[in-house]
Enzyme design. Structure first.
Site, PDB file in Angstrom:
ATOM      1  N   ARG A 153       6.997 -10.843   7.288  1.00 14.60           N
ATOM      2  CA  ARG A 153       5.835 -10.710   8.169  1.00 14.60           C
ATOM      3  C   ARG A 153       4.699 -11.565   7.631  1.00 14.60           C
ATOM      4  O   ARG A 153       4.282 -11.401   6.479  1.00 14.60           O
ATOM      5  CB  ARG A 153       5.411  -9.245   8.224  1.00 14.60           C
ATOM      6  CG  ARG A 153       4.164  -9.011   9.055  1.00 14.60           C
ATOM      7  CD  ARG A 153       3.933  -7.539   9.216  1.00 14.60           C
ATOM      8  NE  ARG A 153       4.975  -6.986  10.060  1.00 14.60           N
ATOM      9  CZ  ARG A 153       4.760  -6.514  11.280  1.00 14.60           C
ATOM     10  NH1 ARG A 153       3.560  -6.469  11.778  1.00 14.60           N
ATOM     11  NH2 ARG A 153       5.734  -6.055  11.997  1.00 14.60           N
ATOM     12  N   THR A 211      -1.041 -13.539  10.651  1.00 17.81           N
ATOM     13  CA  THR A 211      -0.775 -13.383  12.090  1.00 17.81           C
ATOM     14  C   THR A 211      -0.004 -12.096  12.396  1.00 17.81           C
ATOM     15  O   THR A 211       0.066 -11.697  13.565  1.00 17.81           O
ATOM     16  CB  THR A 211       0.077 -14.560  12.602  1.00 17.81           C
ATOM     17  OG1 THR A 211       1.361 -14.498  11.953  1.00 17.81           O
ATOM     18  CG2 THR A 211      -0.573 -15.899  12.303  1.00 17.81           C
ATOM     19  N   ASP A 229      12.305   3.682   0.924  1.00 18.22           N
ATOM     20  CA  ASP A 229      12.586   2.264   1.165  1.00 18.22           C
ATOM     21  C   ASP A 229      14.068   2.009   0.902  1.00 18.22           C
ATOM     22  O   ASP A 229      14.523   2.058  -0.250  1.00 18.22           O
ATOM     23  CB  ASP A 229      11.711   1.393   0.258  1.00 18.22           C
ATOM     24  CG  ASP A 229      11.861  -0.075   0.604  1.00 18.22           C
ATOM     25  OD1 ASP A 229      13.001  -0.594   0.551  1.00 18.22           O
ATOM     26  OD2 ASP A 229      10.861  -0.713   0.958  1.00 18.22           O
ATOM     27  N   ASP A 247      14.898  -0.881  -1.602  1.00 21.79           N
ATOM     28  CA  ASP A 247      14.616  -0.534  -3.004  1.00 21.79           C
ATOM     29  C   ASP A 247      15.620   0.470  -3.537  1.00 21.79           C
ATOM     30  O   ASP A 247      16.080   0.357  -4.676  1.00 21.79           O
ATOM     31  CB  ASP A 247      13.205   0.042  -3.139  1.00 21.79           C
ATOM     32  CG  ASP A 247      12.147  -1.045  -3.158  1.00 21.79           C
ATOM     33  OD1 ASP A 247      12.482  -2.202  -3.490  1.00 21.79           O
ATOM     34  OD2 ASP A 247      10.977  -0.749  -2.835  1.00 21.79           O
TER      35      ASP A 247
END
Ligand code: URA
Length: 209
Positions: free
Chosen positions: A104, A108, A200, A203
């Site tokens: 990402r 923006t 996560d 992870d």
């Protein structure tokens, strides 16, 4: 929710519960994800077309069912999608494998592709797109945009845990893509994590935290 298949098989549900526990080790998490992936592969391939082939058993000649020529490509959304690959390949060893990597842009907030490698004949294959967590749905939508740009026509999306927000986003952008999930959880928190979720997935899979 239409076009969403929740795989409520007791083995899937039991293994998912074991994975969710915060005390599950990296090795346990990885192994359970692999085992669940095999069970998900069984469900996601349930409607593959069959044809008959003439074979001879030691006792008789018969017309026996075999998979018809529909070919598959498993596509991992990096990096957590890799955790679903081996378990699926145990069941479908001849499937091709593609990878899509996105990050990402912090300014923006757009998904930027940093890697995309798919078979050239992706348009002739059933593309099974893999990401354990369907959270906001933004990376899934961006990955499917790119996979369709490369010519994929028949696509299924497979995750372990989905948030209602991610399902809505994905279905609005790609209503033709069925979603397979082992569970639909309550909601996303302010950091974009699925609650109760499992943390996560990348992870926990790779032991990076
Ligand atoms: N990605 C994860 O790995 N976990 C979440 O809860 C959301 C996104």
């Amino acid at each position: 929710m239409s076009n969403v298949v929740v795989i409520d098989h007791p083995l899937v549900q039991h293994k998912l519960t074991l994975m969710r526990r915060k005390e599950a080790s990296t090795a346990e998490f990885r192994q359970l994800l692999r085992e669940i992936a095999t069970l998900l592969a069984y469900e996601v391939t349930r409607d593959l077309p069959l044809e008959t082939t003439k074979i001879e058993t030691p006792l008789a000649k018969i017309d026996a069912p075999t998979l018809s020529s529909k070919k598959l490509c498993l596509i991992s959304i990096l990096r957590a999608g890799n955790g679903l690959l081996d378990g699926m390949l145990d069941l479908i060893p001849s499937a091709r494998v593609g990878h899509v990597g996105l990050y990402r842009d912090p300014h923006t907030l757009e998904a930027v592709e940093y890697y995309c490698k798919l078979p050239l004949d992706i348009g002739e294959r059933l593309a099974v797109v893999l990401d354990p967590m369907l959270a906001t749905g933004h990376s899934a939508v961006a990955a499917l945009d790119r996979i369709k740009d490369r010519g994929a026509q028949a696509i299924k999306f497979v995750c372990l845990v989905a948030a209602p927000e991610g399902i809505k986003t994905l279905q609005e952008a790609h209503p033709d893509v069925p979603i397979y999930a082992a569970a639909i959880d309550s909601h996303l928190n302010d950091h974009g994590y699925i609650v109760p979720g499992l943390g996560d997935a990348g992870d926990r899979l790779f032991g990076t935290k």
